[in-house]
Design a protein around this motif. Structure first.
Motif, PDB file in Angstrom:
ATOM      1  N   UNK A  12      16.759-106.289  49.914  1.00 36.64           N
ATOM      2  CA  UNK A  12      15.659-106.380  48.956  1.00 36.64           C
ATOM      3  C   UNK A  12      14.633-105.267  49.134  1.00 36.64           C
ATOM      4  N   UNK A  13      14.245-104.967  50.379  1.00 35.73           N
ATOM      5  CA  UNK A  13      13.227-103.952  50.593  1.00 35.73           C
ATOM      6  C   UNK A  13      13.743-102.553  50.258  1.00 35.73           C
ATOM      7  N   UNK A  14      15.020-102.306  50.552  1.00 35.09           N
ATOM      8  CA  UNK A  14      15.611-101.023  50.162  1.00 35.09           C
ATOM      9  C   UNK A  14      15.615-100.882  48.646  1.00 35.09           C
ATOM     10  N   UNK A  15      15.919-101.973  47.966  1.00 30.24           N
ATOM     11  CA  UNK A  15      15.937-101.944  46.509  1.00 30.24           C
ATOM     12  C   UNK A  15      14.561-101.607  45.955  1.00 30.24           C
ATOM     13  N   UNK A  16      13.526-102.256  46.490  1.00 23.56           N
ATOM     14  CA  UNK A  16      12.164-102.000  46.002  1.00 23.56           C
ATOM     15  C   UNK A  16      11.797-100.526  46.168  1.00 23.56           C
ATOM     16  N   UNK A  17      12.099 -99.961  47.338  1.00 22.52           N
ATOM     17  CA  UNK A  17      11.737 -98.571  47.603  1.00 22.52           C
ATOM     18  C   UNK A  17      12.534 -97.605  46.741  1.00 22.52           C
ATOM     19  N   UNK A  18      13.830 -97.842  46.603  1.00 21.88           N
ATOM     20  CA  UNK A  18      14.676 -96.900  45.864  1.00 21.88           C
ATOM     21  C   UNK A  18      14.546 -97.079  44.356  1.00 21.88           C
ATOM     22  N   UNK A  63      30.879 -95.479  42.443  1.00 17.30           N
ATOM     23  CA  UNK A  63      30.158 -96.284  43.433  1.00 17.30           C
ATOM     24  C   UNK A  63      29.425 -95.381  44.419  1.00 17.30           C
ATOM     25  N   UNK A  64      28.178 -95.763  44.708  1.00 16.79           N
ATOM     26  CA  UNK A  64      27.338 -95.058  45.685  1.00 16.79           C
ATOM     27  C   UNK A  64      26.897 -96.076  46.719  1.00 16.79           C
ATOM     28  N   UNK A  65      27.109 -95.785  47.991  1.00 18.76           N
ATOM     29  CA  UNK A  65      26.715 -96.711  49.056  1.00 18.76           C
ATOM     30  C   UNK A  65      25.782 -96.007  50.031  1.00 18.76           C
ATOM     31  N   UNK A  66      24.723 -96.700  50.407  1.00 16.81           N
ATOM     32  CA  UNK A  66      23.789 -96.204  51.415  1.00 16.81           C
ATOM     33  C   UNK A  66      23.395 -97.341  52.333  1.00 16.81           C
ATOM     34  N   UNK A  67      22.332 -97.138  53.094  1.00 17.22           N
ATOM     35  CA  UNK A  67      21.893 -98.170  54.021  1.00 17.22           C
ATOM     36  C   UNK A  67      22.298 -97.853  55.443  1.00 17.22           C
ATOM     37  N   UNK A  68      21.908 -98.714  56.402  1.00 16.96           N
ATOM     38  CA  UNK A  68      22.152 -98.409  57.815  1.00 16.96           C
ATOM     39  C   UNK A  68      23.623 -98.305  58.184  1.00 16.96           C
ATOM     40  N   UNK A  69      24.472 -99.174  57.624  1.00 18.40           N
ATOM     41  CA  UNK A  69      25.889 -99.087  57.984  1.00 18.40           C
ATOM     42  C   UNK A  69      26.525 -97.845  57.378  1.00 18.40           C
ATOM     43  N   UNK A  70      26.210 -97.578  56.128  1.00 17.63           N
ATOM     44  CA  UNK A  70      26.772 -96.401  55.475  1.00 17.63           C
ATOM     45  C   UNK A  70      26.316 -95.122  56.163  1.00 17.63           C
ATOM     46  N   UNK A  71      25.090 -95.083  56.638  1.00 14.10           N
ATOM     47  CA  UNK A  71      24.584 -93.883  57.308  1.00 14.10           C
ATOM     48  C   UNK A  71      25.266 -93.661  58.649  1.00 14.10           C
ATOM     49  N   UNK A  72      25.503 -94.759  59.377  1.00 14.14           N
ATOM     50  CA  UNK A  72      26.087 -94.636  60.710  1.00 14.14           C
ATOM     51  C   UNK A  72      27.604 -94.503  60.682  1.00 14.14           C
ATOM     52  N   UNK A  85      25.350 -92.113  50.693  1.00  9.64           N
ATOM     53  CA  UNK A  85      24.040 -91.518  50.954  1.00  9.64           C
ATOM     54  C   UNK A  85      23.686 -91.804  52.407  1.00  9.64           C
ATOM     55  N   UNK A  86      23.431 -90.748  53.157  1.00 10.87           N
ATOM     56  CA  UNK A  86      23.167 -90.871  54.590  1.00 10.87           C
ATOM     57  C   UNK A  86      21.676 -90.712  54.853  1.00 10.87           C
ATOM     58  N   UNK A  87      21.125 -91.652  55.594  1.00 15.23           N
ATOM     59  CA  UNK A  87      19.710 -91.582  55.953  1.00 15.23           C
ATOM     60  C   UNK A  87      18.808 -92.044  54.822  1.00 15.23           C
ATOM     61  N   UNK A  88      17.592 -91.496  54.799  1.00 15.83           N
ATOM     62  CA  UNK A  88      16.596 -91.904  53.811  1.00 15.83           C
ATOM     63  C   UNK A  88      17.038 -91.478  52.412  1.00 15.83           C
ATOM     64  N   UNK A  89      16.915 -92.406  51.448  1.00 18.71           N
ATOM     65  CA  UNK A  89      17.509 -92.159  50.142  1.00 18.71           C
ATOM     66  C   UNK A  89      16.570 -91.786  49.026  1.00 18.71           C
ATOM     67  N   UNK A  90      15.253 -91.765  49.272  1.00 19.81           N
ATOM     68  CA  UNK A  90      14.317 -91.563  48.164  1.00 19.81           C
ATOM     69  C   UNK A  90      14.529 -90.248  47.419  1.00 19.81           C
TER      70      UNK A  90
END
Length: 364
Positions: A12-18, A63-72, A85-90
């Motif tokens: 949810x918080x990632x969604x709000x920011x992105x 499809x585009x995937x990000x977040x902590x698992x996708x980054x690592x 998307x790796x790391x911060x996505x803004x």
């Protein structure tokens, strides 16, 4: 081109920011309960990825995937998603969407990985004031990013770096006006404003808290916990003076100094007990996190952590976790140790009283 956000409650918080960041660039990421439109965006942690792996692989959309698992674990995720998307996505996600909207490949964009294109080096860092906390889609207000500590189980410094950066006081105060209850996201609430992230800057903390609008302010409790060595008489007094919460939530993680050192935690058991004393003196209930299952724990280490749990519950509560080996961390390949029967039974009895919550059996 119609891009949607695959709604996952944990993100949810990632969604709000992105959502807010993409809106700046003219993209509106409507929430979706299944793949639809032309492009579907996912934010995934290591618990959620297995649940959505097949859906991503079978989607007809890009499809585009990000977040902590996708980054690592980008190579694993790129096996099913078109772009990672790796790391911060803004900044990275709007760049990628712009390329796709123009009918181009996004494989060469910094911060993007693909199955065939590999991983591209990120060419920027995100300045938090450059993007709003939220617009239409709300989440908790993120006030700081990054962590200078190197806990072996944690993805935060690997995802956001080891240098803390903070949103300005003015931007936080403005965002808080939109809430009745003001709650924040940060790796360590009492590190807000600190130049090195390793010691509290009490003056900047008080300036922030004193500037907040007249609403219920929650600080130092979920989801903006603190570290025990940051719990001092001065920081506790700020909570009592300015905040609505009557609890302080901090991570002890172990009752053994040996285990704390091996995990790279950066504080001692003495710091934990000092924080407990401060909480009690200030009239704040301590809520303490501990973790069982480190592969280098001994029976004696587990018993020491249990002793800490028993001390905490005399005036507070404990949330117990089982070690979850996360990709990208020093303990990614660890095999969690099972809790010994005596400790298991004792935790179970304490859980019946309601003073201990959580799960201490490895189910990752």
């Amino acid at each position: 081109m119609r891009a949607v956000w695959r709604y996952i409650p944990a993100a949810r918080n990632s969604y709000a920011a992105l959502y807010a960041a993409c809106e700046v660039y003219g993209f509106i990421l409507e929430p979706a309960d299944a793949p639809e439109g032309d492009v579907v965006c996912y934010s995934l942690n290591s618990v959620e990825f297995p649940r959505y792996r097949d859906e991503i692989a079978a989607a007809d959309q890009i499809t585009i995937a990000g977040g902590p698992h996708a980054s690592a674990a980008w190579e694993e995720v790129a096996g099913v998603a078109d772009y990672v998307v790796i790391g911060e996505g803004e900044r990275t996600l709007p760049r990628l969407l712009s390329a796709l909207a123009a009918g181009k490949s996004g494989a060469s964009i910094p911060g993007v990985a693909t199955r065939t294109g590999g991983r591209n080096r990120i060419d920027h860092s995100v300045r938090l004031d450059g993007f709003p906390c939220f617009t239409r889609m709300k989440g908790y207000m993120e006030i700081s990013r990054g962590c200078p500590f190197h806990c072996g189980y944690c993805q935060t410094p690997r995802l956001h770096g080891t240098r803390m950066h903070h949103r300005s006081r003015e931007a936080i105060v403005e965002a808080a006006r939109h809430y009745r209850d003001a709650r924040f996201v940060t790796p360590n609430a009492f590190a807000y404003g600190s130049s090195d992230g390793k010691t509290p800057d009490v003056e900047k903390l008080e300036r922030l808290l004193a500037s907040m609008p007249d609403n219920n302010l929650y600080f130092g409790t979920f989801p903006c916990e603190v570290r025990p060595e940051f719990v001092t008489q001065e920081t506790a007094d700020l909570v009592v003076q300015y905040c609505a919460n009557t609890r302080l939530h901090f991570g002890a993680q172990s009752g053994s100094d040996t285990v704390l050192a091996k995990m790279g935690r950066g504080h001692t058991l003495g710091d934990v007990y000092a924080a407990l004393d401060v909480c009690r003196a200030a009239g704040l209930e301590p809520v303490v996190d501990v973790i069982f299952g480190f592969p280098f724990e001994t029976d004696e280490d587990e018993e020491a952590t249990l002793a800490l749990v028993k001390d905490v519950v005399r005036s507070g509560k404990v949330h117990v976790h089982s070690l979850m080996p996360l990709p990208g961390t020093p303990l990614a390949d660890a095999v969690p140790r099972e809790v010994i029967p005596a400790v298991d039974r004792a935790l179970g009895k304490l859980a019946l009283s309601g003073r201990v919550t959580g799960a201490w059996h490895n189910k990752f």
